[in-house]
Design a protein around this motif. Structure first.
Motif, mmCIF file in Angstrom:
data_model
loop_
_atom_site.group_PDB
_atom_site.id
_atom_site.type_symbol
_atom_site.label_atom_id
_atom_site.label_comp_id
_atom_site.label_asym_id
_atom_site.label_seq_id
_atom_site.Cartn_x
_atom_site.Cartn_y
_atom_site.Cartn_z
ATOM 1 N N MET A 57 -29.631 21.950 -0.227
ATOM 2 C CA MET A 57 -30.557 21.793 0.892
ATOM 3 C C MET A 57 -29.982 22.528 2.089
ATOM 4 O O MET A 57 -28.796 22.375 2.418
ATOM 5 C CB MET A 57 -30.774 20.327 1.255
ATOM 6 N N ALA A 58 -30.811 23.346 2.756
ATOM 7 C CA ALA A 58 -30.414 24.036 3.976
ATOM 8 C C ALA A 58 -31.134 23.409 5.153
ATOM 9 O O ALA A 58 -32.360 23.303 5.163
ATOM 10 C CB ALA A 58 -30.748 25.520 3.875
ATOM 11 N N VAL A 59 -30.367 22.981 6.153
ATOM 12 C CA VAL A 59 -30.908 22.408 7.376
ATOM 13 C C VAL A 59 -30.506 23.325 8.524
ATOM 14 O O VAL A 59 -29.314 23.526 8.774
ATOM 15 C CB VAL A 59 -30.372 20.986 7.628
ATOM 16 N N THR A 60 -31.492 23.900 9.212
ATOM 17 C CA THR A 60 -31.215 24.829 10.300
ATOM 18 C C THR A 60 -31.456 24.143 11.633
ATOM 19 O O THR A 60 -32.519 23.568 11.863
ATOM 20 C CB THR A 60 -32.082 26.089 10.198
ATOM 21 N N ILE A 61 -30.448 24.208 12.497
ATOM 22 C CA ILE A 61 -30.480 23.582 13.817
ATOM 23 C C ILE A 61 -30.451 24.673 14.877
ATOM 24 O O ILE A 61 -29.709 25.648 14.754
ATOM 25 C CB ILE A 61 -29.276 22.644 13.999
ATOM 26 N N SER A 62 -31.264 24.517 15.913
ATOM 27 C CA SER A 62 -31.281 25.456 17.029
ATOM 28 C C SER A 62 -30.791 24.747 18.278
ATOM 29 O O SER A 62 -31.111 23.577 18.508
ATOM 30 C CB SER A 62 -32.698 25.994 17.252
ATOM 31 N N ASP A 63 -29.991 25.462 19.076
ATOM 32 C CA ASP A 63 -29.469 24.830 20.286
ATOM 33 C C ASP A 63 -29.187 25.883 21.345
ATOM 34 O O ASP A 63 -28.867 27.031 21.027
ATOM 35 C CB ASP A 63 -28.186 24.070 19.983
ATOM 36 N N ASP A 64 -29.325 25.484 22.609
ATOM 37 C CA ASP A 64 -28.992 26.356 23.724
ATOM 38 C C ASP A 64 -27.484 26.308 23.947
ATOM 39 O O ASP A 64 -26.895 25.228 24.027
ATOM 40 C CB ASP A 64 -29.725 25.897 24.984
ATOM 41 N N THR A 65 -26.847 27.476 24.029
ATOM 42 C CA THR A 65 -25.399 27.580 24.148
ATOM 43 C C THR A 65 -25.061 28.522 25.299
ATOM 44 O O THR A 65 -25.955 29.138 25.887
ATOM 45 C CB THR A 65 -24.791 28.136 22.851
ATOM 46 N N PRO A 66 -23.769 28.673 25.612
ATOM 47 C CA PRO A 66 -23.397 29.596 26.698
ATOM 48 C C PRO A 66 -23.824 31.041 26.474
ATOM 49 O O PRO A 66 -23.909 31.809 27.439
ATOM 50 C CB PRO A 66 -21.861 29.476 26.730
ATOM 51 N N ILE A 67 -24.122 31.462 25.228
ATOM 52 C CA ILE A 67 -24.562 32.846 25.005
ATOM 53 C C ILE A 67 -26.052 32.924 24.681
ATOM 54 O O ILE A 67 -26.543 33.982 24.308
ATOM 55 C CB ILE A 67 -23.746 33.532 23.891
ATOM 56 N N GLY A 68 -26.777 31.820 24.825
ATOM 57 C CA GLY A 68 -28.197 31.799 24.516
ATOM 58 C C GLY A 68 -28.499 30.876 23.354
ATOM 59 O O GLY A 68 -27.646 30.095 22.925
ATOM 60 N N VAL A 69 -29.710 30.977 22.814
ATOM 61 C CA VAL A 69 -30.125 30.107 21.712
ATOM 62 C C VAL A 69 -29.469 30.581 20.420
ATOM 63 O O VAL A 69 -29.635 31.724 19.994
ATOM 64 C CB VAL A 69 -31.653 30.087 21.558
ATOM 65 N N VAL A 70 -28.725 29.689 19.804
ATOM 66 C CA VAL A 70 -28.020 29.974 18.551
ATOM 67 C C VAL A 70 -28.559 29.043 17.480
ATOM 68 O O VAL A 70 -28.857 27.876 17.732
ATOM 69 C CB VAL A 70 -26.500 29.773 18.724
ATOM 70 N N GLN A 71 -28.691 29.583 16.270
ATOM 71 C CA GLN A 71 -29.121 28.759 15.150
ATOM 72 C C GLN A 71 -27.982 28.594 14.153
ATOM 73 O O GLN A 71 -27.220 29.528 13.890
ATOM 74 C CB GLN A 71 -30.348 29.377 14.481
ATOM 75 N N VAL A 72 -27.865 27.381 13.648
ATOM 76 C CA VAL A 72 -26.809 27.024 12.711
ATOM 77 C C VAL A 72 -27.466 26.547 11.430
ATOM 78 O O VAL A 72 -28.172 25.533 11.431
ATOM 79 C CB VAL A 72 -25.906 25.913 13.289
ATOM 80 N N GLY A 73 -27.270 27.282 10.353
ATOM 81 C CA GLY A 73 -27.818 26.902 9.054
ATOM 82 C C GLY A 73 -26.764 26.209 8.225
ATOM 83 O O GLY A 73 -25.767 26.817 7.815
ATOM 84 N N LEU A 74 -26.943 24.913 7.991
ATOM 85 C CA LEU A 74 -25.989 24.112 7.215
ATOM 86 C C LEU A 74 -26.497 23.966 5.792
ATOM 87 O O LEU A 74 -27.644 23.547 5.584
ATOM 88 C CB LEU A 74 -25.832 22.730 7.849
ATOM 89 N N ILE A 75 -25.662 24.281 4.828
ATOM 90 C CA ILE A 75 -26.065 24.142 3.431
ATOM 91 C C ILE A 75 -25.245 23.046 2.770
ATOM 92 O O ILE A 75 -24.011 23.062 2.813
ATOM 93 C CB ILE A 75 -25.911 25.455 2.660
#
Length: 208
Positions: free
Chosen positions: A139-157
């Protein structure tokens, strides 16, 4: 060269090659919700872990190292020589340590999506989930968040059988990706307190 800014911004090769929308455009199925809850409970119960990682960047560059995690909010990434850099979180922030130059710089922990996996209790359902994809085994769960360099997405498998985190991908605003694969993992091991020590004599510098 280690792409340090991206490393700091989160914990999966994402199953899509483009950014999904910044909000999940459908309701999670009961099966998805249940599995995400089970993943959270399983990983919350793992208080410490250590192992090896392989980091691959968008250009195919490969870097290896070891990692150590202790809940809540402590993690260390130690890169194999000749690198002298390490990433250490001690709950207040994520520090990039250069032992050759004896320097350090930090990002605030509350701006780092990795916090969703480091807390005392993991509840991915409270994160900003933008995509969920499943195969027979993962299962892949992708999270989006605002960070110091802009919006970053983290895909956790996650492995659907063991519920363990197997891999993650960080996607920065430019579209560049950094993928980590974990192996030789040991759970509930003793980690010396010194592994999360940050030398106060190291000079504070600005991120490059």
């Amino acid at each position: 060269m280690i792409r340090r800014n991206v490393l700091l911004l989160g914990l999966g090769a994402v199953l899509a090659t483009t950014f999904p929308a910044l909000a999940l455009d459908r309701a999670l199925t009961p099966e998805e919700t249940q599995l995400i809850q089970q993943i959270g409970a399983h990983n919350s119960a793992i208080r410490t872990m250590a192992g090896r990682f392989l980091q691959v960047d968008s250009q195919g560059g490969r870097t290896e190292g070891t990692f150590f995690l202790e809940r809540p909010n402590k993690v260390r990434f130690r890169y194999n020589p000749p690198s002298r850099e390490e990433i250490i979180s001690v709950g207040r922030g994520f520090y990039v340590i250069n032992r050759k130059d004896q320097t350090q710089y930090a990002y605030p922990q509350d701006r780092i999506p990795l916090r969703n996996f480091l807390g005392d209790k993991i509840d991915l359902l409270t994160a900003n989930i933008v995509d969920v994809t499943s195969s027979d085994a993962y299962m892949a769960v992708t999270i989006s968040d605002d960070t110091p360099i802009g919006v970053v997405q983290v895909g956790l498998i996650f492995d659907k059988q063991t519920l363990d985190l197997a891999q993650w991908t960080l996607t920065e605003p430019s579209g560049a990706e950094l993928t980590f694969s974990l192996y030789d993992i040991q759970k509930d091991v003793q980690i010396p307190k010194s592994y999360f020590y940050i030398d106060p004599t190291y000079k504070a510098v600005q991120p490059k």
